[in-house]
Scaffold this active site. Structure first.
Site, PDB file in Angstrom:
ATOM      1  N   LYS A 112      -5.360  -3.206  -7.910  1.00  0.00           N
ATOM      2  CA  LYS A 112      -5.842  -2.516  -6.707  1.00  0.00           C
ATOM      3  C   LYS A 112      -7.017  -1.613  -7.104  1.00  0.00           C
ATOM      4  O   LYS A 112      -7.658  -1.824  -8.124  1.00  0.00           O
ATOM      5  CB  LYS A 112      -4.697  -1.733  -6.070  1.00  0.00           C
ATOM      6  CG  LYS A 112      -3.606  -2.624  -5.490  1.00  0.00           C
ATOM      7  CD  LYS A 112      -4.105  -3.335  -4.247  1.00  0.00           C
ATOM      8  CE  LYS A 112      -3.076  -4.249  -3.664  1.00  0.00           C
ATOM      9  NZ  LYS A 112      -3.591  -5.091  -2.596  1.00  0.00           N
ATOM     10  N   ASP A 117       0.811  -1.224   0.000  1.00  0.00           N
ATOM     11  CA  ASP A 117       0.000   0.000   0.000  1.00  0.00           C
ATOM     12  C   ASP A 117       0.845   1.275   0.000  1.00  0.00           C
ATOM     13  O   ASP A 117       0.318   2.372  -0.244  1.00  0.00           O
ATOM     14  CB  ASP A 117      -0.942   0.006   1.212  1.00  0.00           C
ATOM     15  CG  ASP A 117      -2.025  -1.067   1.065  1.00  0.00           C
ATOM     16  OD1 ASP A 117      -2.295  -1.508  -0.070  1.00  0.00           O
ATOM     17  OD2 ASP A 117      -2.590  -1.459   2.100  1.00  0.00           O
TER      18      ASP A 117
END
Ligand code: S3P
Length: 438
Positions: free
Chosen positions: A351, A324
């Site tokens: 994502k 992330d």
């Protein structure tokens, strides 16, 4: 769509408490919803995603109180979800859709899970495959949402995770918790272990073996038929939200930033080592443990010594652990002295957006030199970037990553679709304004 104008800054100074961790908030919300009794949560994430999980728990029969002081009380269904009256809306949240599928698959109802246009494009076969091995009845639409689950009793399986994914691990463990028999899950790259800590906190038991230590195959074995008990907990601050400010602090020689109540779970804290390798100096001022999660106060500034000029390589297990944080690391890479190479990051393409393509598009708009590869990016350091118009692609981490790069660009940058930040960090632009010295 809202636009934010980011002006260049000359330093980053001050202290900040980031909102509660998104990953932990999801898990506490879901386990509290299933448990018996009332769970009280302080510092629950203010991001939209964990609130999608809370709303789904309400639809499934849990009672949720959102108190004016920000605390959340969840009275669980004591093991029996009810038939929701409408589809379970997971919004933009892959975590909600994937983990919830495992949590509800054994309950005797029919569930439909839907999401926004971005979530509707994301692969869901990764949770369907282990769950159907357990006997679940799950229909996807072309590999994606909408998902229909016809609840049925589940049996235990031995599952080896084909990709490093904490969401898939969690879906299997949540299903295994309620299956018949002992479910085993082996992962060869250790992913974030918040589910394991949360399960223990809510009173579940499981065993875990490490073959050769961290980043070696580990097997979790969870007996089915377990009941959970409510907890009182404080959610640690989200290190993936803090990442934007940690990276911003690296950009200026005299930055000084203090972050408190920060989650420092070792499976999430690789970023701190990377910041240090890129020339940051991190002091851990306090550290404590709550429900198995480390939480502390850190100070970050830039080390006076010149860091290495060899490109910093992020690959293999490190890529999985930083998944992330890669957009913001890529966005500041041109300003580092060594540059950054990212490999093995093909997961970034599925994502909330294709994060490799979108980082490339926005770096290009700011005039950066780099190479885009199928599984990552190679970005040389010591570059000068100019302000540009940034496309967030409605992806929260892209909007915030390029707001940080904009602090060191020449001229102003506009972030189109800046409202996406609210998915994980609604206070981001206000905090940035408060900390950036101009
Ligand atoms: C998450 C796991 C990661 C991460 C996501 C949150 C979680 O996804 O990217 O933001 O809370 O388990 P994957 O499981 O797809 O790697």
């Amino acid at each position: 769509m809202s636009t934010q104008i980011i002006r260049p800054a000359r330093s980053l100074q001050g202290s900040l408490t980031v909102p509660g961790d998104k990953s932990i908030s999801h898990r506490y919300a879901m386990l509290a919803g299933l448990a018996e009794g009332t769970t009280r949560l302080a510092n629950f994430s203010t991001g939209a995603d964990p609130h999608s999980s809370l709303a789904c728990m309400e639809s499934l029969g849990a009672r949720v109180l959102r108190n004016p002081d920000g605390t959340i009380e969840i009275t669980g269904v004591a093991g029996s979800f009810r038939q929701p009256a409408a589809p379970l809306d997971c919004g933009n949240s892959g975590s909600t859709m994937r983990m919830l599928s495992g949590l509800i698959a054994s309950h005797p109802h029919t569930f439909t899970l839907i999401g926004d246009p971005s979530l509707t494009l994301r692969p869901m076969d990764r949770i369907r495959n282990p769950l159907i091995q357990m006997g679940a009845k799950i229909d996807l639409t072309d590999g994606h949402a909408p998902i229909t689950i016809h609840g049925t009793p589940l049996r235990a399986i031995d599952f080896t995770a084909p990709i490093p994914s904490a969401q898939v691990k969690t879906a299997v463990l949540f299903a295994g918790l309620q299956a018949d028999g002992v479910t085993s899950l082996t992962e060869s790259i250790l992913t974030r272990d918040h589910t394991e800590h949360a399960l223990l906190a809510f009173g579940a038991t499981f065993t875990r073996t490490f073959a050769h230590g961290l980043n070696q195959p580990a097997t979790l074995s969870i007996p089915g038929g377990q009941r959970l008990k409510a907890i009182d907990a404080t959610v640690p601050g989200d290190i993936s939200s803090a990442a934007f400010f940690l990276c911003a602090a690296l950009l200026f020689p005299d930055s000084n930033l203090v972050l408190d109540s920060l989650g420092m779970n070792p499976t999430r804290a690789a970023l701190l080592d990377v910041i240090a390798a890129l020339g940051g100096r991190i002091k851990i001022l306090t550290v404590d443990e709550r429900h198995g999660e480390l939480i502390g106060t850190i100070q970050v500034n830039r080390a006076p010594a010149a860091p290495s000029t060899t490109p910093f390589l992020i690959s293999g297990p490190l890529t999985a652990q930083l998944i992330d944080e890669l957009p913001v690391l890529a966005a500041i890479a041109p300003f580092t002295s060594c540059g950054i190479i990212i490999r093995d990051a093909q997961e970034l393409r599925v994502k909330e957006s294709d994060r490799i393509a979108l980082v490339a598009k926005n770096l290009r708009a700011m005039g950066a030199r780099f190479t885009e590869n199928p599984d990552g990016l190679e970005i040389p350091g010591n570059q000068t970037l100019h302000g540009a118009s940034i496309d967030s692609g409605t992806d929260h981490r892209i909007a915030m990553a390029f707001a940080i790069a904009a602090l060191r660009a020449t001229g102003n940058t506009e972030i189109l679709g800046a409202e996406a930040a609210a998915i994980s960090f609604p206070e981001f632009f206000t905090s940035l304004d408060a900390l950036a010295l101009r």
